[in-house]
Design a protein around this motif. Structure first.
Motif, mmCIF file in Angstrom:
data_model
loop_
_atom_site.group_PDB
_atom_site.id
_atom_site.type_symbol
_atom_site.label_atom_id
_atom_site.label_comp_id
_atom_site.label_asym_id
_atom_site.label_seq_id
_atom_site.Cartn_x
_atom_site.Cartn_y
_atom_site.Cartn_z
ATOM 1 N N LYS A 74 0.820 -1.213 0.000
ATOM 2 C CA LYS A 74 0.000 0.000 0.000
ATOM 3 C C LYS A 74 0.853 1.261 0.000
ATOM 4 O O LYS A 74 0.369 2.320 -0.357
ATOM 5 C CB LYS A 74 -0.901 0.012 1.239
ATOM 6 N N TYR A 75 2.119 1.133 0.436
ATOM 7 C CA TYR A 75 2.999 2.299 0.530
ATOM 8 C C TYR A 75 4.320 1.991 -0.166
ATOM 9 O O TYR A 75 4.811 0.872 -0.111
ATOM 10 C CB TYR A 75 3.253 2.654 2.006
ATOM 11 N N GLY A 88 1.946 -4.970 10.227
ATOM 12 C CA GLY A 88 3.155 -5.136 11.016
ATOM 13 C C GLY A 88 3.802 -3.805 11.358
ATOM 14 O O GLY A 88 3.207 -2.734 11.206
ATOM 15 N N LYS A 89 5.043 -3.893 11.785
ATOM 16 C CA LYS A 89 5.765 -2.704 12.210
ATOM 17 C C LYS A 89 6.106 -1.837 11.006
ATOM 18 O O LYS A 89 6.439 -2.340 9.940
ATOM 19 C CB LYS A 89 7.056 -3.156 12.907
ATOM 20 N N ARG A 90 6.016 -0.519 11.180
ATOM 21 C CA ARG A 90 6.339 0.394 10.082
ATOM 22 C C ARG A 90 7.819 0.301 9.725
ATOM 23 O O ARG A 90 8.667 0.235 10.615
ATOM 24 C CB ARG A 90 6.036 1.838 10.468
ATOM 25 N N PRO A 91 8.141 0.319 8.436
ATOM 26 C CA PRO A 91 9.550 0.262 8.051
ATOM 27 C C PRO A 91 10.288 1.535 8.456
ATOM 28 O O PRO A 91 9.686 2.603 8.614
ATOM 29 C CB PRO A 91 9.506 0.100 6.538
ATOM 30 N N ARG A 92 11.599 1.416 8.599
ATOM 31 C CA ARG A 92 12.406 2.548 9.066
ATOM 32 C C ARG A 92 12.297 3.752 8.142
ATOM 33 O O ARG A 92 12.244 4.890 8.598
ATOM 34 C CB ARG A 92 13.868 2.121 9.189
ATOM 35 N N TRP A 93 12.266 3.515 6.849
ATOM 36 C CA TRP A 93 12.208 4.636 5.913
ATOM 37 C C TRP A 93 10.924 5.431 6.102
ATOM 38 O O TRP A 93 10.919 6.650 6.006
ATOM 39 C CB TRP A 93 12.372 4.175 4.461
ATOM 40 N N LEU A 94 9.828 4.752 6.405
ATOM 41 C CA LEU A 94 8.550 5.442 6.592
ATOM 42 C C LEU A 94 8.521 6.177 7.938
ATOM 43 O O LEU A 94 8.049 7.312 8.015
ATOM 44 C CB LEU A 94 7.393 4.444 6.503
ATOM 45 N N VAL A 95 9.056 5.559 8.972
ATOM 46 C CA VAL A 95 9.116 6.203 10.282
ATOM 47 C C VAL A 95 9.950 7.477 10.192
ATOM 48 O O VAL A 95 9.555 8.529 10.702
ATOM 49 C CB VAL A 95 9.699 5.235 11.337
ATOM 50 N N ALA A 96 11.091 7.400 9.507
ATOM 51 C CA ALA A 96 11.970 8.571 9.376
ATOM 52 C C ALA A 96 11.285 9.684 8.584
ATOM 53 O O ALA A 96 11.382 10.854 8.941
ATOM 54 C CB ALA A 96 13.267 8.169 8.689
ATOM 55 N N ALA A 97 10.569 9.311 7.524
ATOM 56 C CA ALA A 97 9.894 10.313 6.708
ATOM 57 C C ALA A 97 8.778 11.009 7.494
ATOM 58 O O ALA A 97 8.610 12.224 7.402
ATOM 59 C CB ALA A 97 9.324 9.664 5.449
ATOM 60 N N GLU A 105 0.258 9.479 3.889
ATOM 61 C CA GLU A 105 -0.517 9.376 2.659
ATOM 62 C C GLU A 105 0.295 9.766 1.415
ATOM 63 O O GLU A 105 -0.061 9.391 0.303
ATOM 64 C CB GLU A 105 -1.787 10.229 2.754
ATOM 65 N N GLU A 106 1.381 10.511 1.602
ATOM 66 C CA GLU A 106 2.238 10.872 0.474
ATOM 67 C C GLU A 106 2.895 9.642 -0.134
ATOM 68 O O GLU A 106 3.286 9.657 -1.299
ATOM 69 C CB GLU A 106 3.338 11.842 0.925
#
Length: 120
Positions: A74-75, A88-97, A105-106
Motif C-alpha cells: 500500500k505504501y 506489522g511494524k512500520r519500516p524505518r524509511w517510513l518512520v523517518a519520513a 498518505e504521500e
C-alpha cells in the motif's frame, strides 16, 4: 551426625586399587544411565521437530499453519522503491519520513496501479 573420616593413607595399595575399581564401576553405570535418560529426552524433542519439519512450518503440534491471502503493498518509498503492505511494524524509511514532517498518505500507492497489479 557427621560422617566418619576415613584414613586412606593407612590403606594398602591393593585396597586402594580395589576401591578405585569399585568407584569407577559405579560412576560408569550412573553416567550410562544418565546418558540414556538424556538420549530419551532428546529423541522426544527431536521427534517433535521432525513432525514440524515434515509439515513445512516450525509449530511442534500436528496442526498445520493457516494459509493467509497475499497482501499487496500500500505504501512505496519513492527513493528506493521499497514497499510496505501496511501490516506489522512500520519500516524505518517510513518512520523517518513521518518524523521529518511528511504525511504517510504521500507514500500511498495509487488504487489504479494496485488494480492493474491484481489483474497481472
Amino acid at each position: 551426625m557427621a560422617p566418619k573420616k576415613i584414613d586412606f593413607e593407612s590403606w594398602s595399595l591393593d585396597e586402594l586399587w580395589a576401591l578405585h575399581g569399585e568407584i569407577s564401576g559405579i560412576l560408569s553405570a550412573r553416567i550410562r544411565a544418565e546418558k540414556g535418560e538424556l538420549e530419551k529426552r532428546l529423541a522426544v524433542l527431536s521427534h517433535g521437530t521432525i513432525i514440524a519439519d515434515d509439515l513445512g512450518d516450525l509449530q511442534p503440534s500436528g496442526k498445520p499453519r493457516r494459509n493467509y491471502p497475499r497482501v499487496l503493498p500500500k505504501y512505496r518509498n519513492p527513493q528506493t522503491s521499497e514497499t510496505w503492505s501496511g501490516r506489522g511494524k512500520r519500516p524505518r524509511w517510513l518512520v523517518a519520513a513521518v518524523k521529518s514532517g511528511r504525511k504517510i498518505e504521500e507514500f500511498r500507492i495509487s488504487e489504479a496501479g494496485t488494480k492493474a497489479r491484481q489483474r497481472a
